[in-house]
Design a protein around this motif. Structure first.
Motif, mmCIF file in Angstrom:
data_model
loop_
_atom_site.group_PDB
_atom_site.id
_atom_site.type_symbol
_atom_site.label_atom_id
_atom_site.label_comp_id
_atom_site.label_asym_id
_atom_site.label_seq_id
_atom_site.Cartn_x
_atom_site.Cartn_y
_atom_site.Cartn_z
ATOM 1 N N PHE B 21 0.830 -1.205 0.000
ATOM 2 C CA PHE B 21 0.000 0.000 0.000
ATOM 3 C C PHE B 21 0.864 1.255 0.000
ATOM 4 N N LEU B 24 2.501 1.762 -3.358
ATOM 5 C CA LEU B 24 1.573 2.276 -4.369
ATOM 6 C C LEU B 24 1.241 3.732 -4.115
ATOM 7 N N GLU B 25 1.098 4.099 -2.842
ATOM 8 C CA GLU B 25 0.797 5.493 -2.545
ATOM 9 C C GLU B 25 1.948 6.391 -3.001
ATOM 10 N N ARG B 27 4.054 5.696 -5.390
ATOM 11 C CA ARG B 27 4.041 5.710 -6.856
ATOM 12 C C ARG B 27 2.994 6.682 -7.373
ATOM 13 N N LEU B 28 1.828 6.678 -6.730
ATOM 14 C CA LEU B 28 0.775 7.612 -7.132
ATOM 15 C C LEU B 28 1.205 9.044 -6.912
ATOM 16 N N ALA B 29 1.840 9.279 -5.755
ATOM 17 C CA ALA B 29 2.283 10.642 -5.484
ATOM 18 C C ALA B 29 3.290 11.086 -6.534
ATOM 19 N N THR B 31 3.622 9.936 -9.612
ATOM 20 C CA THR B 31 3.025 10.095 -10.933
ATOM 21 C C THR B 31 2.161 11.339 -11.002
ATOM 22 N N GLN B 32 1.340 11.543 -9.957
ATOM 23 C CA GLN B 32 0.337 12.591 -10.080
ATOM 24 C C GLN B 32 0.856 13.936 -9.636
#
Lengths: 430, 617
Positions: B21, B24-25, B27-29, B31-32
């Motif tokens: 988790f 992934l968080e 990675r999201l941070a 990317t976004q």
């Protein structure tokens, strides 16, 4: 238990809401509005199935005849869908029945049930090779293999992974499981060698921009959608990548749409909801006494969480592209129905299974006399070529495997409510 | 307490999942939030679209509104490679006859980008290729009709539903036509040098004028591009509900010239016949209305082709009448005579000694073509005696000569507005050598363009007022309204009107049986004129055997309505102006008179001419 159940139900409800809104946004363009109405219909069916699963009596779930029946039915359906006349081929995958329904979704529900029942029944044998590893892995392998033959690699890996994790948590020795990893890698390498295009499809997620025109198109645009979203995202319905840039955006790549329209806030929220589901499940596992219930709850929660993690990993281009829908959010009737049934089963088991009473969970106050006594016993035991056995820890008198497991229950027998069997009374010799 | 083994395993599972988790968080941070701007820029390349709508290029019309250059719609045919890749042979066979190309050529054009894409590893793949540009609309219709009947590699009949659907998709998508425009010329090659031609802009989008009127009035003719800022889907189709801006294009305006296509056609025919006989390096005819400066005729040779502007030698589009700086020769005696009369140092009856053909001034020799004795100024002008006018020029002196030469416009641009104009050249008075003082009066040692000489003659015909030339009457909008009018601009009075009339009398004498312009005498009209034969020079000096033949004339003499100048540069057959150019003037003037409605005035005195002024359009 009430707090966890409510929290899990709320998390699932939040995800369902997000799913409905996102499908509405996605079906503006890629599919007609009829699909959204179909999604709502499936949602209704799923809620009904979930509520029904909550009400299943616990003793039915524990009945070994039920397990055997369900397993047999699942294997039969999986074999049936491979027959050309009965199952139809879509996108090169033969996983749907002509009249609707995916047996692999049913397998996602039945396999954890069977593994939980097996592990709970053969609790003492799990450290052995034949009974603890070979037989359950054979069954898992059969079910996962049938799903694999359908060309649904994602679900197959998910089933195999969840079954293995459940076995590991139940007590199978890690030493037996570890060789499976290089074995799986070798099988993968062989499959890749047989079909070179597969290698590209598997590895293109590492350098997506280069393969954006080829196999990397879907993941590349999913990544772009996430980037476009930024912190707050464009407004709901304002996404540009749903106009054909991310195929299957209403099923497998809904997460990219969430990222584009709800931004980092939205994606973090969805991730937090899945984390909540996992945390509630684990807390239920902690609180429940019955090993079967424990394994069932843990297994189903792990299944849902693993599916969510794999899907989000694919959408963020951290994993190779695998066609797995996002639980509770993606459009996909049978998947949603089965997972809602799984959640219902979890909540039902949590409600009905025997719990560890609070009194016995009290951490005992440090007692130097008792500690010294236990240390002396341990020293004595060590010098006697003492082999670690969890039976000894439990305080059972007999340690031979034959008599370790309690006799399986007959249908007319009820599970004895002994108020939990995991309390170690102080002073018992190990 | 719980089983620690179980606890360990559960703990391991929880730790792994929690780690996943967190990963992934992160990675999201990344990317976004971190890469968001970069990814957004890359995403906009796919989703945003900005399309321009090309405006219609305006027409060019003659003075009566008859279109001389018109824009017509055509199509550019593209082949969609994703559809053609697997069926190159059938597609080539269907398309080739309608594109006017052999099937092998079409197949080659389809294969080339696919071969390039196969060579590069996962790089950009070309999605379409241009098969042919400027396909006319009837040809395009024939092509689409042929496609609607073609079956490619599918069976001719009894196709399954799936095959039907696939065939329909192939037919719809194999080619597409993009709108474009080309210039069409109803009069084929009329006044091509003046019109100029349009060429594609740098960047390949839109048209711009390359030379001539197309270039001088490019901004008016082009109009404004329309822009549509919007979003598009994966297939490239625009999404109307996501439009941000949609400004329609503004078509170009029409330019109305002062040229007369009837007279132009006649002039070009006459010029062509004369050129075939005399074979010069270049030749031009210019006809101007002296009162307003409007240019009625502008014929030049060699004439570039408007249908194939790129063909021919590199200087074929050079406008000789405008850009060639030539020594005027004897025609410049108009200026000398006007200056002398205006200054009052001579009248038409003053006697001048022509030294029997040989004159030495401070060591500079000057010869006449025929030896003359004493002549009046009028007869000297009619006979074109160099010595007489050299004496007049020497008497005037460099300062006065320079003043009148520049007063008549030599050394300045005429203000016509066409690109490539030369201002002519006259040395400043301080730099006049003795040689220049003898030669300037007879038109050697100064240089001007044919247009400037025509304007000088027009000034004489206009009672001494030098009027700026006009090629464009006005600009009209596509809807028919008037955008801009270019009225005649006021001229400047260079010499007194009575002086101009005296020069007219002298010029009428030239265009008579006794003058050098005897071959320019018109049957029904009295005309004015002056011949000229100038030796051409380069840096080393004058070239033997290279001459420019000039003739400039106005008619009718009673009240001049048209000034025509004819120039032949280095004619191969003959070189005297009165021999080469004067007949051209006669033919053209005789043809123009009925068209313009100029009444005959032979035998009519000035007094009666004022009762019949004659008409011009």
């Amino acid at each position: 238990m009430k707090a966890e159940s409510v929290a899990m139900a709320c998390a699932v409800g939040a995800l369902l809401t997000v799913g409905v809104v996102m499908i509405d946004s996605a079906t503006v363009t890629q599919w007609e509005a009829a699909r959204w109405r179909a999604h709502l219909l499936w949602l209704g069916c799923g809620l009904a199935a979930g509520v029904g699963a909550t009400l299943i009596p616990y003793r039915w779930l524990k009945d070994p005849r039920v397990h055997r029946l369900l397993l047999g039915a699942a294997v039969l359906l999986l074999v049936a869908v491979l027959i050309p006349g009965v199952g139809e081929k879509v996108n090169g995958e033969r996983r749907w029945f002509r009249f609707g329904g995916q047996p692999s979704e049913l397998a996602k529900l039945i396999l954890p049930l069977w593994v939980a029942a097996y592990a709970a029944a053969r609790a003492g044998c799990l450290r052995s090779f034949r009974a603890g590893f070979l037989k359950p892995m054979a069954v898992i392998g059969l079910v996962a293999g049938l799903v694999f033959v359908e060309q649904d690699w994602g679900t197959a890996l998910l089933l195999a992974g969840t079954g293995t994790v459940m076995l590991l948590v139940a007590g199978t020795r890690l030493v037996f499981v570890l060789p499976l990893v290089p074995l799986g890698a070798a099988v993968l390498a062989l499959l890749v060698k047989l079909d070179p295009g597969r290698k590209l499809r598997l590895l293109c997620f590492w350098d997506l921009e280069k393969y954006a025109d080829g196999p990397g198109w879907q993941q590349w645009h999913s990544l772009l959608s996430l980037g476009v979203g930024g912190l707050w995202g464009s407004r709901v319905g304002g996404g540009s990548h749903k106009f054909g840039f991310v195929p299957e955006q209403q099923t497998d790549f809904v997460f990219s749409l969430i990222g584009e329209e709800l931004g980092f806030v939205g994606t973090s929220f969805v991730l937090a909801m899945y984390a909540t589901i996992f945390a509630c499940g684990m807390r239920m596992v902690w609180r429940v006494a019955d090993p079967f219930a424990r394994l069932l709850v843990g297994g189903l929660t792990t299944l849902i969480t693993l599916q969510a993690l794999v899907n989000i990993g694919v959408a963020t281009a951290s994993l190779p592209n695998k066609g797995i829908p996002l639980p509770f959010v993606s459009y996909g009737g049978s998947d949603m129905v089965c997972l809602l049934a799984a959640v219902g089963m979890v909540l039902g088991v949590a409600r009905q299974a025997p719990r560890v009473p609070e009194a016995e969970r009290v951490v005992e106050a440090p007692d130097p006399v008792a500690q010294a006594h236990r240390a002396r016993l341990a020293l004595v035991a060590e010098t006697r070529r003492w082999r670690p056995s969890w039976r000894r820890w439990l305080g059972c008198r007999r340690v031979s495997p034959a008599h370790a497991a309690p006799a399986p229950l007959r249908p007319y027998q009820r599970a004895p409510r002994r108020g939990g069997g995991v309390a170690i009374r102080c002073g018992e010799s190990g | 307490m719980v089983d620690p083994n179980f606890l360990l395993r559960m703990g391991g599972l929880v730790a792994l999942v929690a780690g996943a988790f967190v990963a992934l968080e992160c990675r999201l941070a990344k990317t976004q939030l971190v890469d968001g701007d970069v990814l957004r820029a890359k995403a906009e390349r796919y989703t945003k679209t900005r399309r321009f709508a090309e405006p219609w290029r305006g027409e060019i019309r003659d003075r009566a509104g008859v279109p001389v250059a018109v824009s017509m719609p055509v199509k550019t045919v593209y082949a969609d490679l994703s559809v053609c890749a697997s069926r190159i042979e059938p597609v080539s066979a269907v398309l080739a006859p309608h594109l006017g190309l052999p099937a092998s050529a079409v197949a080659g054009m389809l294969r080339a980008p696919l071969a390039v894409a196969a060579g590069s590893k996962g790089g950009q793949r070309a999605r379409s290729v241009v098969l042919r540009r400027q396909v006319s609309l009837p040809e395009w219709d024939a092509l689409t009709n042929a496609l609607a009947q073609a079956t490619f590699e599918f069976p001719q009949s009894r196709r399954t539903r799936r095959e039907e659907a696939a065939l329909a998709r192939v037919r719809r998508r194999v080619v597409y036509g993009e709108d474009d425009q080309i210039r069409v010329y109803p009069f084929t090659n009329l006044c091509s040098t003046v019109l100029g031609f349009p060429r594609r802009r740098e960047g390949g989008v839109g048209w711009e004028g390359a030379c001539g009127v197309e270039r001088a009035f490019d901004r008016q003719l082009t109009g404004q591009r329309g822009i549509c800022v919007s979003e598009k889907d994966a297939g490239g189709a625009e999404l109307p509900f996501r439009r941000v801006q949609n400004t329609p294009s503004v078509d170009g305006n029409h330019v109305v010239l002062t040229l007369d296509t009837r007279l132009q056609q006649v002039a070009e025919r006459i010029l062509g016949e004369a050129v075939a006989e005399r074979r010069p390096r270049s030749a031009s005819i210019l006809a101007i209305v002296p009162q307003t400066g409007e240019i009625l005729v502008w014929a030049s040779w060699p004439q570039p082709s408007l249908l194939a502007p790129g063909w021919g030698p590199s200087d074929i589009w050079f406008n000789h009448a405008l850009g060639d700086r030539l020594e005027p020769g004897s025609t410049f005696k108009i200026v000398t005579l006007a200056a002398a009369l205006n200054e009052g140092i001579a009248t038409l009856n003053r006697l001048l000694d022509c030294e029997h053909g040989h004159f030495v001034y401070r060591g500079v020799h000057l010869r006449d073509s025929h030896p003359y004795g004493t002549l009046t100024v009028l007869v000297a002008f009619m006979k074109s005696s160099n010595i007489a006018f050299a004496k007049l020029a020497i008497e005037l002196g460099p300062e006065r000569m320079y003043r009148y030469i520049t007063g008549f416009g030599v050394g300045q641009l005429t203000g016509l507005g066409l690109p490539g104009e030369t201002a002519g050249w006259v040395p400043p008075p301080a730099e006049w050598t003795d040689h220049t003082k003898t030669r300037a009066g007879i038109g050697q040692g100064v240089a001007l363009s044919q247009l400037q000489l025509t304007l000088i003659a027009a000034a004489i015909a206009n009672d001494g007022c030098l009027v700026p030339p006009r090629l464009v009457r006005g600009v009209e909008s596509p809807a028919g309204g008037i955008v801009e009018r270019f009225p005649a601009r006021p001229g400047r009075q260079v010499i007194r009107p009575e002086v101009a009339r005296a020069v007219q009398v002298a010029m009428e004498g030239v265009a008579s049986a006794q003058g050098t312009g005897s071959r320019a005498v018109l049957p029904d009209h009295r005309s004015l004129g002056k011949t000229g034969t100038a030796a051409k020079s380069n840096k080393e000096g004058y070239i033997r055997g290279a001459y420019t033949a000039w003739y400039v004339g106005c008619f009718p003499a009673s009240r001049p309505q048209v000034v025509i100048s004819v120039v032949f540069d280095e004619p191969s057959q003959g070189y005297y102006g009165g021999d080469v150019c004067a007949p051209v003037f006669r033919e053209l003037a005789a043809a123009m008179a009925p068209v313009l409605g100029i009444a005959p005035d032979k035998g009519v005195t000035v007094a009666s001419a004022s009762r019949n002024p004659g008409r011009t359009r």
